[in-house]
Scaffold this motif. Structure first.
Motif, short mmCIF file in Angstrom:
data_model
loop_
_atom_site.label_atom_id
_atom_site.label_comp_id
_atom_site.label_asym_id
_atom_site.label_seq_id
_atom_site.Cartn_x
_atom_site.Cartn_y
_atom_site.Cartn_z
N GLU A 318 0.81 -1.21 0.00
CA GLU A 318 0.00 0.00 0.00
C GLU A 318 0.85 1.27 0.00
N GLU A 319 2.08 1.18 0.50
CA GLU A 319 2.92 2.37 0.62
C GLU A 319 3.45 2.84 -0.73
N HIS A 320 4.16 1.96 -1.43
CA HIS A 320 4.80 2.36 -2.69
C HIS A 320 4.61 1.30 -3.80
N ASP A 321 3.63 0.45 -3.59
CA ASP A 321 3.28 -0.55 -4.60
C ASP A 321 4.37 -1.60 -4.82
N SER A 322 5.23 -1.80 -3.83
CA SER A 322 6.26 -2.83 -3.92
C SER A 322 5.66 -4.20 -3.62
N ILE A 323 6.11 -5.19 -4.32
CA ILE A 323 5.63 -6.56 -4.12
C ILE A 323 6.70 -7.37 -3.41
N TYR A 324 6.36 -7.88 -2.25
CA TYR A 324 7.23 -8.78 -1.48
C TYR A 324 6.60 -10.17 -1.49
N VAL A 325 7.40 -11.16 -1.77
CA VAL A 325 6.92 -12.54 -1.82
C VAL A 325 7.15 -13.18 -0.45
N VAL A 326 6.20 -13.98 -0.01
CA VAL A 326 6.24 -14.63 1.30
C VAL A 326 6.42 -16.13 1.14
N GLY A 327 7.27 -16.72 1.96
CA GLY A 327 7.42 -18.16 1.95
C GLY A 327 8.65 -18.61 2.71
N SER A 328 8.78 -19.92 2.88
CA SER A 328 9.96 -20.48 3.54
C SER A 328 11.19 -20.31 2.67
N THR A 329 12.33 -20.11 3.31
CA THR A 329 13.57 -19.86 2.58
C THR A 329 13.87 -20.95 1.57
N ALA A 330 13.78 -22.20 1.98
CA ALA A 330 14.12 -23.30 1.09
C ALA A 330 13.15 -23.43 -0.08
N VAL A 331 11.94 -22.91 0.10
CA VAL A 331 10.92 -23.07 -0.93
C VAL A 331 11.01 -21.97 -1.97
N ILE A 332 11.15 -20.72 -1.56
CA ILE A 332 11.07 -19.62 -2.52
C ILE A 332 12.42 -18.96 -2.79
#
Length: 425
Positions: A318-332
């Protein structure tokens, strides 16, 4: 360094890449490169043309992401030259600062906010530099919960260190008007280490901007440095790391062999079982990572952590339209062992997150100074959402709040009784 380029290509036809002499940025070890993976690598200027020809011959698509790294390095130095004087009134949080300025800033923060902030030495480095940290929270006679944050575990990730300073600034500037932060500071102490890898950070300013490890001598002084985020006792040395001291992911001669690692472990273990969350700040990739890096099997609190991180990523966008991906380190991301975040999860700390800050590849470790402010704004906003969840589910009401309500009720009751008896007479 001058003229060095960073390339990106898709390994669709090449098979596993076996060129460990290249400076891999993503992933950081050759064993994690497979067909179809996207790879970021720094190529010395003297080898750029040969690299291009080899890729053309193999029909491997690629693009130049950074034409000349030295230009970005020079820009970082130029931005800093505008703000050398250190005072809280003029301190510029939108440029990168060398360690002496950061340490002077820490002294001034402590002096200006003595009601909330205490300044401590976590330990010392091989080159005998102090590792400082803040403890931020209202004093209390009772044992409080704790949130621990390490920044700058990798020397070249300057944006992580800049974020730690921004985080401290925002906490101290906002708490008076923010009921959530006020309550958090009364019930939780924040332990913030702005520069964990002090020796490596200094070296990244003076000798090699892209230095990653610390500076402890290894193998009888034939090479230097241990990757501190491979040195914790969490499946140490088993996967996604190297036992070759010349490699940037060298895990050290043994788990917690490094003074920096020992210092973190010592403090966190002293605080247990009251540590609610461990945050470790890195770059780049725009990721919010969960344990684990050494296995696909999730942590005990994986579901709650995932849902919370997804909400945090939405808030961040919502702040600057940046996309952060969420997940476990080994997976993503990739396999890794010995990280501080995985160690924290193994220590039964309920929330353990790794933030990989901006960007997603255009600048990599050379994030321009003008990106500091939006990066810090969006990440801080996401962390406030996480703190709100912790407050709602893991912190009780403030002491005195129930008493205040009861007192008010008793006053009203007494007033009502007096009126009743007056009317009856």
């Amino acid at each position: 360094m001058e003229g060095d380029q960073r390339m990106l290509w898709d390994l669709t036809t090449m098979g596993r890449w076996k060129k460990p002499q290249l400076d891999l940025w993503k992933p950081d070890i050759a064993e994690e490169i497979y067909i179809g993976n996207e790879v970021h690598v720094r190529v010395p200027a003297t080898h750029t043309q040969q690299m291009k020809e080899n890729l053309f011959q193999q029909n491997i698509p690629f693009k130049i992401m950074i034409e000349d790294l030295q230009i970005l390095i020079d820009r970082s130095s130029a931005s800093h030259s505008k703000a050398r004087a250190v005072s809280l009134e003029t301190y510029d949080y939108t440029v990168y600062h060398p360690i002496d300025e950061i340490y002077e800033w820490m002294e001034q923060i402590k002096d200006a906010h003595g009601n909330l902030v205490t300044h401590h030495i976590l330990g010392h480095t091989y080159e005998e530099r102090p590792i400082f940290y803040f403890k931020i929270g209202f004093p209390s006679a009772k044992t409080k919960k704790a949130i621990f944050m390490d920044c700058g575990i990798h020397a070249r990730e300057w944006i992580a260190i800049a974020y730690c300073q921004w985080f401290v600034k925002e906490i101290l500037n906002q708490y008076r008007e923010d009921p959530l932060l006020t309550k958090m500071l009364k019930q939780v102490d924040f332990y913030v280490v702005p520069v964990l890898n002090a020796d490596g950070y200094v070296y990244s300013w003076t000798d090699d901007r892209l230095w990653r490890k610390n500076r402890s001598p290894q193998d009888n002084g034939t090479c230097f440095g241990v990757d501190l985020n491979r040195n914790f006792d969490s499946q140490w040395g088993t996967i996604g790391t190297s036992h070759d001291c010349e490699v940037i992911t060298y895990c050290g001669p043994s788990s917690a062999s490094e003074l920096e690692t020992k210092a973190v472990v010592r403090l966190v273990e002293q605080l247990q079982p009251n540590v609610l969350m461990y945050l470790t700040i890195h770059s780049y990739g725009q990721l919010i990572l969960l344990p684990y890096g050494y296995k696909y099997f999730p942590s005990v609190n994986h579901y709650e952590m995932t849902k919370l991180a997804e909400r945090a990523a939405e808030k961040l966008k919502e702040e600057h339209d940046s996309i952060y991906v969420v997940g476990s380190t080994a997976v993503i991301l990739y396999y890794t062992s010995g990280s501080s975040a995985d160690w924290a999860a193994d220590e039964d700390i309920r929330f353990s997150y790794t933030y990989e800050l901006r960007d997603d590849g255009e600048y990599g470790f050379e994030l321009p100074a003008e990106e500091i402010k939006p990066t810090c704004e969006e990440v801080f906003t996401s962390m406030l959402l996480i703190f709100d969840h912790i407050d709602e589910h893991y912190l009780g009401p403030l002491e005195g709040s129930a008493v205040a309500v009861t007192s008010a009720s008793l006053t009203f009751l007494s007033f009502a009784v007096c009126i009743y008896f007056a009317l009856m007479q």
